[in-house]
Design an enzyme around this catalytic site. Sequence first.
Site, short mmCIF file in Angstrom:
data_model
loop_
_atom_site.label_atom_id
_atom_site.label_comp_id
_atom_site.label_asym_id
_atom_site.label_seq_id
_atom_site.Cartn_x
_atom_site.Cartn_y
_atom_site.Cartn_z
N CYS A 7 -39.39 16.14 7.58
CA CYS A 7 -40.74 15.57 7.57
C CYS A 7 -41.57 16.03 6.37
CB CYS A 7 -41.49 15.95 8.85
SG CYS A 7 -40.65 15.42 10.35
N HIS A 62 -45.60 7.64 10.82
CA HIS A 62 -45.02 8.84 10.19
C HIS A 62 -43.62 8.52 9.67
CE1 HIS A 62 -43.58 12.78 9.38
NE2 HIS A 62 -43.18 13.10 10.61
N CYS A 79 -45.70 20.10 10.65
CA CYS A 79 -44.51 20.72 11.23
C CYS A 79 -43.28 20.01 10.67
CB CYS A 79 -44.52 20.64 12.75
SG CYS A 79 -44.49 18.97 13.43
N GLY A 134 -38.88 19.41 11.27
CA GLY A 134 -37.73 19.50 12.15
C GLY A 134 -36.87 20.72 11.89
#
Length: 413
Positions: free
Chosen positions: A101, A354, A385, A387
């Site tokens: 991300c 996203h 955040c 993964g």
Amino acid sequence: MSPQSRARQIRDVVFVDGVRTPFGRAGEKGMYADTRADDLVVKCIRELLRRNPSLPPERVDEVAIAATTQTGDQGLTIGRTAALLAGLPRTVPGFAIDRMCAGAMTAVTTTASGIGFGAYDVVIAGGVEHMGHHPMGADADPNPRFVTERLVDPAALNMGNTAENLHDRFPDITKERTDAYAAASQEKLAKAYAGNQIQPDLVPVATKKAGAGWTLSTVDEGPRPGTTVEDLATLRTPFRPHGRVTAGNASGLNDGATTALLASADAAEELGLPVKMRMVGYAFAGVEPEVMGIGPVPATEKALKQTGLSIEDIGLFEINEAFAVQVLSFLDHFGIADDDPRVNRYGGAIAVGHPLASSGVRLMTQLARQFEEDPSVRYGMTTMCIGLGMGATVIWENPNHPEYNTESTEASK
């Protein structure tokens, strides 16, 4: 003086400009179903050059483009291929990067480090994710040791499960709170669109679908304005029976691309480029993969320590809304109210989407526009955040603040 003994001075890094495509819904019905991922990046690169005509294309020193799934139309070292497809001189190199991300955010911090060191003067950094062509984890082959040797909890390989785990860890973050936060995100994005605060940084994309012909996509496809808490309460919880995470209080599956133009402060002045933000510092941190959403907390603590700032110094927060529970865990940790006006003024990923590796630059572009609107804010933050248990935070300074010109240079020495 030998090269080894010559002192090297760290240079200021500035955010010149940032753009993105409208974010589409992933899948056959999404607006980018028949559009290539690399073409989305090319649109963004060309738009950056169009918006900044004083920049000679040959002065771009690097193109760093992130993608979480680096295969197909997101493969073949997409930073280099996108640079060639965009018409940049062949002398301009490029590379691909992956931090899930936080791909685009890492593309920015990595190239910014090169600018600070003196290896680059001007760079283009960004990310793309076509989740319709490349569903998250579809081609991944996790090593069986992760489970057999209990290196991570099996839940760590499913982001929705990690969000449910966060709810377990923080029982004060109820489904009612996350639904209320999600509804507010939709409302704030709708208000930002009404105020023309989103559109100036969107790149129109011409798309073609079988049987429908050509369409010019100019707005995000995913927002659901008018969403209420009552609407969200009816949604199912796919990751756990009677759970708390739903499609309504989490980000969607999306397609889209972003790019940013970064430069040294000296190069920006030389080339007549605008300065929208100055990078103050950044940090990445690891956490337990099964509660990956808490990652922004240690990353932010680390970034604040490195820069000598406190959370009270931060006047604007752009937090990626992978899940509402993840944002609320951050806010609770730092004693910030759910509806604090400093947080995600334009809404967030729950509303806008996203597309994994592209989202970091969306946060920066929105923060830069908010800096321009609000000169009273000196410092802002982009955080997210990641993964497999990580967090990322970048702290920026507002060049429109009255004290910027007199103190920013001294602070960076």
